[in-house]
Design an enzyme around this catalytic site. Structure first.
Site: not given
Ligand code: IMP
Ligand code: MG
Length: 180
Positions: A105-106, A109, A171, A158
């Site tokens: 994963e990148d 959150d 990106r 963010f």
């Molecule tokens: P989660 O499901 O809320 O944990 O979010 C995961 C996905 O949301 C990540 O794999 C990202 O692709 C995207 N994401 C979450 N936070 C950010 C951010 O700060 N910038 C850009 N993309 C984000």
């Molecule tokens: Mg992602």
């Protein structure tokens, strides 16, 4: 979005992690993974789109036999917050039953994407399943999620660049910036 280039836009935002800091961390993670998975030929599953750059850099530093495939999911749309609904846009094409799987994963959150992926992958009966994330946002978790290898723990802001987008843009930046 105004008509400037992504690079110009990024120069307006504070830098969080430089390209050098990111590359050093990627090397460190790759060294650790290569040691932990020696002789196991793991399958890396990159989570598109955000992790494409991290995956490419990480795999170049892995020194053991391995494979890679990708899954594409989405939950953000054009927003800065998760919608809470994770949708699969592209399935994996390899068989992971009995394999050692590492999901890449990148950023984590809310943790909802990782939770979703863990359930989905487990149904395919891998021999082992672990999660690697370049970034983890502190204090943002909505659920308890697994994450075994973490690059950086960052503030709950963010961020964009190094694969991470805002409305699909930025990106391409080699560093990571705070946008909110
Ligand atoms: P989660 O499901 O809320 O944990 O979010 C995961 C996905 O949301 C990540 O794999 C990202 O692709 C995207 N994401 C979450 N936070 C950010 C951010 O700060 N910038 C850009 N993309 C984000
Ligand atoms: Mg992602």
């Amino acid at each position: 979005m105004p008509d400037e280039t992504a690079k110009f836009l990024a120069s307006q935002y504070p830098i969080l992690l430089t390209a050098e800091q990111i590359q050093a961390k990627v090397k460190e993670l790759a060294r650790q993974l290569s040691a932990d998975y020696a002789g196991k030929c793991p399958v890396f599953i990159g989570v598109l789109n955000g992790s494409f750059m991290f995956c490419a850099d990480l795999l170049r530093q892995i020194t053991i036999d391995c494979e890679i495939d990708f899954i594409k999911i989405s939950s953000y749309g054009e927003a800065m917050r998760t919608s809470g609904v994770v949708k699969v846009r592209k399935e994996i094409n390899c068989h992971i039953e009995g394999r050692h799987v590492l999901v890449v994963e990148d950023i984590i959150d809310s943790g909802l994407s990782v939770m979703f992926l863990e359930k989905k992958m487990r149904e395919m009966k891998p021999q082992s399943l672990k999660f690697v994330s370049l970034l983890v946002k502190e204090g943002a978790a909505q659920v308890e999620y697994p994450c075994d290898y973490v690059g950086f723990r960052i503030p709950n802001r963010f961020v964009v660049g190094y694969g991470l987008d805002y409305a699909q843009k930025l990106r391409n930046l080699p560093a990571i910036y705070v946008m909110d």
